[in-house]
Design an enzyme around this catalytic site. Structure first.
Site, short mmCIF file in Angstrom:
data_model
loop_
_atom_site.label_atom_id
_atom_site.label_comp_id
_atom_site.label_asym_id
_atom_site.label_seq_id
_atom_site.Cartn_x
_atom_site.Cartn_y
_atom_site.Cartn_z
CG HIS A 1 -0.95 2.33 -1.57
ND1 HIS A 1 0.26 1.69 -1.61
CD2 HIS A 1 -0.67 3.66 -1.65
CE1 HIS A 1 1.23 2.59 -1.71
NE2 HIS A 1 0.69 3.79 -1.73
N GLY A 2 -4.69 -0.03 -0.02
CA GLY A 2 -6.14 -0.18 0.04
C GLY A 2 -6.57 -1.63 0.02
#
Length: 477
Positions: A320-321
């Site tokens: 996600h990041g």
């Protein structure tokens, strides 16, 4: 181009009219050209990256179909897919942490971290490419024609933020001569309308207030932090499910049926069920291509399965990041899934046959309450800009800093968040009745056509009243 904009509505209308007015043999070519145009409106240079990855996966998939007895070719193909993702998304993360380790060890290494632009949707089409090679390696038929594969890889509704489409879910639809019915038109327009409403009227309205609480340097009181935490849980649900609705609806207008991506996740009575309802295509991807292969390789040590579950969710968080907050978020959910199967199994396990209606309802309510609370507390890690900000938010929540007096939010903002939460809860409770009663309706075809026109008019109206189109949250991934 943002889905909730005049530009997208014009683009969709033009492609729709051209698509259904041309001979079937040219329709896929049109969709490929439209998809690359759609992607290139953000940055035309990365269209070549998408094309290069697509051509490689198509050619390598055909090669891999003849090398199913060896693991090495598959590993090489997966690594080639991961290289662009690792470079664009994780170079800065890796170098920053490496420099911090050197500094902590007493070194004097100062490094200029390069500013690398992240290609839109690279995480999604990388995962799609990896899944394709694995599926071909285990025996699925590869695409024989390049143009069919290019459409599979680049079809714009799912290109930027999913759903993550797998070959067996769309191959037959790509190869077939597609048709659209009045019911398809009504369904597609309806889903697009639902998506526009969720995004513009709810998610974007919530973000205005929630962003102020999560700003770096903000000093929210406990009440601010609590409402912002639960408010962000609502915002990201309505934002991402809105994107999925628009993607599914847009695809249906061209004769494609996409898998669903959300199934009332906040009604889940356990963390395990939450992940069968939230971002379902990603959950299945993590299960099938990360957790299952790792756990199978250590099948003689079944106790390690819980560790691999934690590792798989940590990878999900990192996907996600490129921040430790996302890794922590993944580990939080991995821990919940482990507890779901161990210490808290008694809370989350429901058995209709062994429990009376009253006991089942109470157990469901307890499981739902714990799950909803823990899932929303985890959103602090997902939304906070760094670990320091996340810990500050948790400190404000658990100490109820400032008592019942907000420092950032206004009281009417809190009422708005509460109303949205209660409305979603009411819809979840009424869902079985709505599905049964609405599903029994069989409108006349003329009514279906009328619905499509009404939905289209409502979509335009939503755009008209939208003061500023905001990017979807998952665009950053």
């Amino acid at each position: 181009m943002i889905f909730t904009s005049y530009t997208y509505l014009l683009f969709l209308s033009m492609v729709f009219l051209l698509y259904w007015s041309m001979p079937p043999r040219w329709r896929n070519v049109l969709l490929i050209a439209a998809s690359y145009f759609f992607y290139s409106t953000w940055d035309w240079r990365f269209g070549f990256l998408l094309l290069g990855i697509s051509v490689f996966n198509w050619a390598y998939g055909r090669f891999l179909a003849t090398r199913q007895e060896a693991n090495t070719p598959l590993v090489l193909g997966v690594l080639v897919n991961l290289v662009p993702l690792l470079y664009f998304k994780y170079t800065g993360f890796f170098l920053t942490n490496l420099a911090a380790l050197v500094t902590a060890a007493g070194g004097g290494w100062h490094l200029d971290i390069p500013k690398i632009i992240l290609p839109l949707g690279i995480s999604f089409f990388t995962f799609q490419g990896v899944a394709y090679l694995v599926d071909v390696w285990v025996g699925e038929e590869p695409f024989q024609r390049l143009r069919d594969f290019l459409l599979f890889k680049a079809f714009w509704p799912q290109l930027i933020a999913g759903p993550i489409i797998r070959p067996h879910e769309i191959a037959d639809q790509i190869l077939a001569t597609r048709h659209v019915t009045q019911a398809d038109l009504a369904f597609g327009c309806q889903r697009i309308l639902f998506g526009f409403f969720k995004k513009v009227v709810i998610a974007d309205a919530l973000s205005t207030y929630i962003d102020a609480v999560f700003l770096r340097g903000a000093t929210p009181n406990g009440v601010d932090a609590i409402f912002a935490t639960f408010g962000f849980g609502l915002q990201i649900y309505f934002d991402f499910s809105a994107y999925s609705d628009i993607a599914i609806g847009s695809a249906r207008l061209f004769g494609f049926t996409f898998p669903e991506n959300f199934n009332w996740p906040y009604a889940a009575p356990s963390p395990q069920e939450f992940w069968t309802r939230w971002h379902m295509t990603l959950s299945r991807w993590i299960r099938d291509y990360v957790f299952t292969p790792i756990s199978f390789s250590t099948r003689n040590y079944p106790r390690l399965a819980l560790l691999w579950l934690l590792v798989a969710m940590a990878i999900c968080g990192l996907w996600h990041g490129a921040q430790w907050t996302f890794v922590a978020w993944g580990c939080w959910h991995g821990s919940l899934l482990v507890l779901n199967q161990t210490a808290l199994k008694g809370i989350f396990t429901l058995n209709r046959k062994k429990l009376s209606k009253g006991a089942y309802f109470i157990r469901y309510l307890i499981g739902w309450g714990v799950t909803y609370l823990m899932v929303n507390l985890a959103w602090v890690l997902f939304r906070a800009q760094d670990m320091t900000s996340a810990l500050s938010m948790y400190r404000a929540i658990f100490t109820l800093k400032g008592g019942l007096h907000p420092a950032v939010m206004r009281e009417n903002t809190m009422v708005f968040i509460g109303v949205v939460a209660l409305a979603l809860l009411a819809l979840q409770v009424a869902r079985p009745w709505l599905e049964v009663n609405l599903g029994q309706q069989r409108p006349h075809p003329l009514h279906i056509s009328g619905r499509a026109l009404v939905y289209t008019a409502m979509i335009v109206a939503v755009i008209v009243f939208d003061t500023s189109s905001k990017a979807f949250v998952y665009f950053q991934f």
